[in-house]
Design a protein around this motif. Structure first.
Motif, mmCIF file in Angstrom:
data_model
loop_
_atom_site.group_PDB
_atom_site.id
_atom_site.type_symbol
_atom_site.label_atom_id
_atom_site.label_comp_id
_atom_site.label_asym_id
_atom_site.label_seq_id
_atom_site.Cartn_x
_atom_site.Cartn_y
_atom_site.Cartn_z
ATOM 1 N N ALA A 44 14.340 -114.364 -93.642
ATOM 2 C CA ALA A 44 14.862 -113.357 -92.708
ATOM 3 C C ALA A 44 15.338 -114.048 -91.436
ATOM 4 O O ALA A 44 14.546 -114.708 -90.763
ATOM 5 N N ASP A 45 16.610 -113.887 -91.127
ATOM 6 C CA ASP A 45 17.177 -114.469 -89.906
ATOM 7 C C ASP A 45 16.986 -113.455 -88.776
ATOM 8 O O ASP A 45 17.817 -112.566 -88.581
ATOM 9 N N VAL A 46 15.861 -113.594 -88.066
ATOM 10 C CA VAL A 46 15.485 -112.624 -87.037
ATOM 11 C C VAL A 46 15.013 -113.371 -85.788
ATOM 12 O O VAL A 46 14.710 -114.568 -85.844
ATOM 13 N N PRO A 47 14.904 -112.672 -84.666
ATOM 14 C CA PRO A 47 14.357 -113.313 -83.462
ATOM 15 C C PRO A 47 12.937 -113.824 -83.704
ATOM 16 O O PRO A 47 12.191 -113.282 -84.528
ATOM 17 N N HIS A 48 12.581 -114.858 -82.962
ATOM 18 C CA HIS A 48 11.261 -115.466 -83.119
ATOM 19 C C HIS A 48 10.945 -116.313 -81.893
ATOM 20 O O HIS A 48 11.846 -116.715 -81.169
ATOM 21 N N PRO A 49 9.654 -116.569 -81.669
ATOM 22 C CA PRO A 49 9.298 -117.451 -80.571
ATOM 23 C C PRO A 49 9.827 -118.859 -80.843
ATOM 24 O O PRO A 49 9.831 -119.309 -81.989
ATOM 25 N N HIS A 50 10.241 -119.537 -79.807
ATOM 26 C CA HIS A 50 10.706 -120.915 -79.939
ATOM 27 C C HIS A 50 9.517 -121.851 -80.149
ATOM 28 O O HIS A 50 9.641 -122.877 -80.810
ATOM 29 N N THR A 51 8.366 -121.472 -79.618
ATOM 30 C CA THR A 51 7.145 -122.276 -79.706
ATOM 31 C C THR A 51 5.965 -121.335 -79.906
ATOM 32 O O THR A 51 5.876 -120.292 -79.260
ATOM 33 N N GLY A 52 5.056 -121.714 -80.782
ATOM 34 C CA GLY A 52 3.885 -120.890 -81.051
ATOM 35 C C GLY A 52 2.955 -120.810 -79.852
ATOM 36 O O GLY A 52 2.771 -121.789 -79.128
ATOM 37 N N HIS A 53 2.373 -119.629 -79.668
ATOM 38 C CA HIS A 53 1.462 -119.415 -78.546
ATOM 39 C C HIS A 53 0.573 -118.210 -78.810
ATOM 40 O O HIS A 53 0.914 -117.347 -79.610
ATOM 41 N N VAL A 54 -0.548 -118.187 -78.120
ATOM 42 C CA VAL A 54 -1.506 -117.087 -78.194
ATOM 43 C C VAL A 54 -1.463 -116.380 -76.852
ATOM 44 O O VAL A 54 -1.849 -116.950 -75.829
ATOM 45 N N THR A 55 -0.992 -115.147 -76.837
ATOM 46 C CA THR A 55 -0.923 -114.394 -75.582
ATOM 47 C C THR A 55 -2.279 -113.747 -75.306
ATOM 48 O O THR A 55 -2.795 -113.000 -76.131
ATOM 49 N N LEU A 56 -2.829 -114.051 -74.126
ATOM 50 C CA LEU A 56 -4.076 -113.404 -73.709
ATOM 51 C C LEU A 56 -3.810 -112.163 -72.866
ATOM 52 O O LEU A 56 -4.584 -111.217 -72.891
ATOM 53 N N ARG A 57 -2.704 -112.150 -72.115
ATOM 54 C CA ARG A 57 -2.342 -110.985 -71.309
ATOM 55 C C ARG A 57 -0.880 -111.058 -70.924
ATOM 56 O O ARG A 57 -0.316 -112.133 -70.761
ATOM 57 N N GLY A 58 -0.310 -109.865 -70.721
ATOM 58 C CA GLY A 58 1.021 -109.729 -70.159
ATOM 59 C C GLY A 58 0.942 -108.920 -68.877
ATOM 60 O O GLY A 58 0.069 -108.052 -68.729
ATOM 61 N N PHE A 59 1.850 -109.200 -67.955
ATOM 62 C CA PHE A 59 1.837 -108.545 -66.640
ATOM 63 C C PHE A 59 3.250 -108.187 -66.214
ATOM 64 O O PHE A 59 4.224 -108.777 -66.680
ATOM 65 N N ALA A 60 3.344 -107.243 -65.300
ATOM 66 C CA ALA A 60 4.613 -106.888 -64.655
ATOM 67 C C ALA A 60 4.359 -106.902 -63.152
ATOM 68 O O ALA A 60 4.189 -105.862 -62.517
ATOM 69 N N GLU A 61 4.294 -108.098 -62.599
ATOM 70 C CA GLU A 61 3.972 -108.275 -61.175
ATOM 71 C C GLU A 61 4.894 -109.306 -60.521
ATOM 72 O O GLU A 61 4.425 -110.296 -59.950
ATOM 73 N N PRO A 62 6.215 -109.100 -60.556
ATOM 74 C CA PRO A 62 7.101 -110.109 -59.955
ATOM 75 C C PRO A 62 6.902 -110.267 -58.457
ATOM 76 O O PRO A 62 7.112 -111.362 -57.918
ATOM 77 N N GLU A 63 6.486 -109.214 -57.767
ATOM 78 C CA GLU A 63 6.297 -109.300 -56.311
ATOM 79 C C GLU A 63 4.935 -109.874 -55.926
ATOM 80 O O GLU A 63 4.746 -110.316 -54.795
#
Length: 194
Positions: A44-63
Protein backbone atom coordinates in the motif's frame (compact mmCIF):
# COMPACT_ATOMS: atom_id res chain seq x y z
CA UNK A 1 22.58 13.90 11.87
CA UNK A 2 19.13 13.55 13.41
CA UNK A 3 16.63 11.74 11.17
CA UNK A 4 13.20 13.49 11.27
CA UNK A 5 10.06 11.61 12.25
CA UNK A 6 7.90 13.30 9.60
CA UNK A 7 9.22 14.77 6.39
CA UNK A 8 6.58 15.36 3.73
CA UNK A 9 5.09 18.82 3.22
CA UNK A 10 1.61 17.38 3.85
CA UNK A 11 2.61 15.80 7.16
CA UNK A 12 4.47 18.89 8.32
CA UNK A 13 1.52 21.14 7.45
CA UNK A 14 -0.94 18.88 9.31
CA UNK A 15 1.23 19.04 12.45
CA UNK A 16 1.81 22.80 12.45
CA UNK A 17 1.64 24.24 15.98
CA UNK A 18 1.76 20.84 17.68
CA UNK A 19 4.35 19.34 20.02
CA UNK A 20 5.11 15.71 20.90
CA UNK A 21 7.08 13.78 23.48
CA UNK A 22 8.45 10.66 21.82
CA UNK A 23 10.90 7.83 22.29
CA UNK A 24 13.16 6.82 19.40
CA UNK A 25 14.08 3.12 19.47
CA UNK A 26 17.35 2.68 17.60
CA UNK A 27 18.26 -1.01 17.77
CA UNK A 28 16.23 -4.26 17.68
CA UNK A 29 12.77 -2.67 17.92
CA UNK A 30 13.68 -0.09 15.30
CA UNK A 31 14.98 -2.82 12.97
CA UNK A 32 11.71 -4.73 13.28
CA UNK A 33 9.73 -1.55 12.69
CA UNK A 34 11.65 -0.85 9.46
CA UNK A 35 11.07 -4.39 8.16
CA UNK A 36 7.33 -4.20 8.89
CA UNK A 37 7.06 -0.77 7.30
CA UNK A 38 8.92 -1.85 4.14
CA UNK A 39 6.63 -4.87 3.82
CA UNK A 40 3.47 -2.78 4.30
CA UNK A 41 4.57 -0.12 1.82
CA UNK A 42 5.01 -2.76 -0.89
CA UNK A 43 1.31 -3.56 -0.44
CA UNK A 44 0.00 0.00 0.00
CA UNK A 45 1.49 3.32 -1.11
CA UNK A 46 0.23 5.47 1.76
CA UNK A 47 1.57 8.13 4.14
CA UNK A 48 3.86 6.87 6.88
CA UNK A 49 6.33 8.08 9.47
CA UNK A 50 9.79 8.73 8.08
CA UNK A 51 11.31 7.29 11.28
CA UNK A 52 9.83 4.94 13.86
CA UNK A 53 8.90 6.42 17.22
CA UNK A 54 6.78 5.85 20.30
CA UNK A 55 4.56 8.83 21.09
CA UNK A 56 4.02 9.37 24.81
CA UNK A 57 1.99 12.58 24.44
CA UNK A 58 0.83 15.17 21.96
CA UNK A 59 0.24 18.85 22.74
CA UNK A 60 -1.15 22.01 21.17
CA UNK A 61 0.83 24.69 22.99
CA UNK A 62 2.73 26.80 20.44
CA UNK A 63 2.59 29.87 22.70
CA UNK A 64 3.72 28.01 25.83
CA UNK A 65 6.29 25.70 24.29
CA UNK A 66 9.02 26.84 26.71
CA UNK A 67 6.80 26.06 29.72
CA UNK A 68 5.97 22.63 28.25
CA UNK A 69 9.64 21.90 27.54
CA UNK A 70 10.56 22.79 31.13
CA UNK A 71 7.97 20.34 32.47
CA UNK A 72 9.26 17.59 30.16
CA UNK A 73 12.88 18.23 31.19
CA UNK A 74 11.85 17.96 34.86
CA UNK A 75 9.99 14.68 34.14
CA UNK A 76 13.00 13.31 32.21
CA UNK A 77 15.49 14.24 34.95
CA UNK A 78 13.80 11.73 37.28
CA UNK A 79 13.08 9.15 34.58
CA UNK A 80 14.98 5.86 34.42
CA UNK A 81 15.68 4.21 31.03
CA UNK A 82 12.58 2.71 29.44
CA UNK A 83 12.38 -0.87 28.18
CA UNK A 84 10.57 -1.09 24.85
CA UNK A 85 9.44 -4.54 23.63
CA UNK A 86 7.57 -5.19 20.37
CA UNK A 87 4.90 -7.85 20.79
CA UNK A 88 2.66 -7.78 17.69
CA UNK A 89 1.76 -6.20 14.39
CA UNK A 90 -1.72 -4.82 14.95
CA UNK A 91 -4.09 -2.09 13.77
CA UNK A 92 -6.14 0.82 14.92
CA UNK A 93 -9.32 0.15 12.92
CA UNK A 94 -11.51 2.60 10.98
CA UNK A 95 -11.82 5.53 11.17
CA UNK A 96 -8.05 5.74 11.92
CA UNK A 97 -6.84 2.82 9.81
CA UNK A 98 -3.31 2.76 11.17
CA UNK A 99 -1.05 -0.29 11.00
CA UNK A 100 1.04 -0.42 14.20
CA UNK A 101 3.82 -2.28 15.89
CA UNK A 102 2.17 -2.86 19.28
CA UNK A 103 4.46 -2.68 22.30
CA UNK A 104 4.33 -4.60 25.57
CA UNK A 105 3.20 -2.70 28.63
CA UNK A 106 6.56 -2.95 30.37
CA UNK A 107 6.77 -1.63 33.93
CA UNK A 108 9.16 1.11 32.83
CA UNK A 109 6.91 2.24 29.99
CA UNK A 110 3.70 2.28 32.04
CA UNK A 111 5.46 4.01 34.94
CA UNK A 112 6.88 6.70 32.64
CA UNK A 113 3.42 7.35 31.17
CA UNK A 114 1.81 7.48 34.64
CA UNK A 115 4.47 9.86 36.00
CA UNK A 116 4.03 12.12 33.01
CA UNK A 117 0.25 12.09 33.51
CA UNK A 118 0.69 13.10 37.15
CA UNK A 119 2.98 15.98 36.17
CA UNK A 120 0.60 17.19 33.47
CA UNK A 121 -2.46 17.04 35.72
CA UNK A 122 -1.00 19.88 37.78
CA UNK A 123 -1.10 22.13 34.69
CA UNK A 124 -3.61 23.44 32.17
CA UNK A 125 -1.42 22.50 29.19
CA UNK A 126 -3.55 21.44 26.23
CA UNK A 127 -3.02 17.78 25.37
CA UNK A 128 -4.00 16.03 22.14
CA UNK A 129 -5.70 12.64 22.00
CA UNK A 130 -4.75 11.73 25.54
CA UNK A 131 -6.13 8.55 27.05
CA UNK A 132 -5.95 7.11 30.54
CA UNK A 133 -3.09 4.66 31.07
CA UNK A 134 -5.45 1.66 31.10
CA UNK A 135 -6.84 2.72 27.70
CA UNK A 136 -3.55 3.64 26.01
CA UNK A 137 -1.99 1.22 23.51
CA UNK A 138 1.76 1.71 23.39
CA UNK A 139 2.79 1.46 19.77
CA UNK A 140 4.81 2.65 16.80
CA UNK A 141 2.68 3.72 13.83
CA UNK A 142 3.88 1.82 10.74
CA UNK A 143 1.62 3.29 8.03
CA UNK A 144 -1.39 5.59 7.91
CA UNK A 145 -4.02 3.81 5.82
CA UNK A 146 -6.88 6.29 6.19
CA UNK A 147 -6.86 6.97 2.43
CA UNK A 148 -7.31 3.29 1.55
CA UNK A 149 -10.68 2.04 0.38
CA UNK A 150 -12.40 -0.15 3.00
CA UNK A 151 -11.80 -3.41 1.11
CA UNK A 152 -8.09 -2.66 0.60
CA UNK A 153 -7.68 -1.65 4.26
CA UNK A 154 -9.47 -4.80 5.46
CA UNK A 155 -7.19 -6.97 3.32
CA UNK A 156 -4.05 -5.20 4.50
CA UNK A 157 -5.11 -5.37 8.15
CA UNK A 158 -6.03 -9.06 7.88
CA UNK A 159 -2.74 -10.08 6.24
CA UNK A 160 -0.61 -7.96 8.58
CA UNK A 161 -1.96 -8.67 12.07
CA UNK A 162 0.01 -11.22 14.06
CA UNK A 163 1.87 -11.82 17.30
CA UNK A 164 5.63 -11.75 17.05
CA UNK A 165 7.33 -15.05 17.85
CA UNK A 166 10.54 -13.40 18.92
CA UNK A 167 9.97 -10.14 20.72
CA UNK A 168 12.63 -7.57 19.91
CA UNK A 169 13.53 -5.46 22.91
CA UNK A 170 15.74 -2.51 23.72
CA UNK A 171 16.30 0.10 26.38
CA UNK A 172 15.76 3.77 25.54
CA UNK A 173 17.70 6.27 27.65
CA UNK A 174 16.39 9.57 26.26
CA UNK A 175 13.25 11.22 24.95
CA UNK A 176 12.75 13.76 22.21
CA UNK A 177 10.60 16.85 22.54
CA UNK A 178 9.45 17.55 18.98
CA UNK A 179 7.58 20.57 17.69
CA UNK A 180 6.32 21.71 14.31
CA UNK A 181 6.68 25.34 13.33
CA UNK A 182 6.77 27.11 9.96
CA UNK A 183 6.64 23.80 8.09
CA UNK A 184 9.71 22.39 9.86
CA UNK A 185 10.18 19.64 12.46
CA UNK A 186 12.30 20.82 15.39
CA UNK A 187 13.54 18.64 18.26
CA UNK A 188 15.34 18.70 21.57
CA UNK A 189 16.92 15.47 22.77
CA UNK A 190 16.45 15.08 26.52
CA UNK A 191 18.49 12.38 28.33
CA UNK A 192 16.92 10.52 31.23
CA UNK A 193 18.57 11.26 34.54
CA UNK A 194 17.06 8.73 36.94
Amino acid sequence: MRRPFMNTPEQLASLEGQQYLVLRPAAAVSDRFRREQASALVRADVPHPHTGHVTLRGFAEPERRDQLAALIREWAAAQRPIDVVAEAVDVFPAPWQILILRLSRTPALTSAYARLTAALERTDLRRLGELALDDWTFHMSVIYGKTLLPAKWTELAHTSRRSLGSRPAERVSQAEFVWYEDGVEHAEIIPFGG
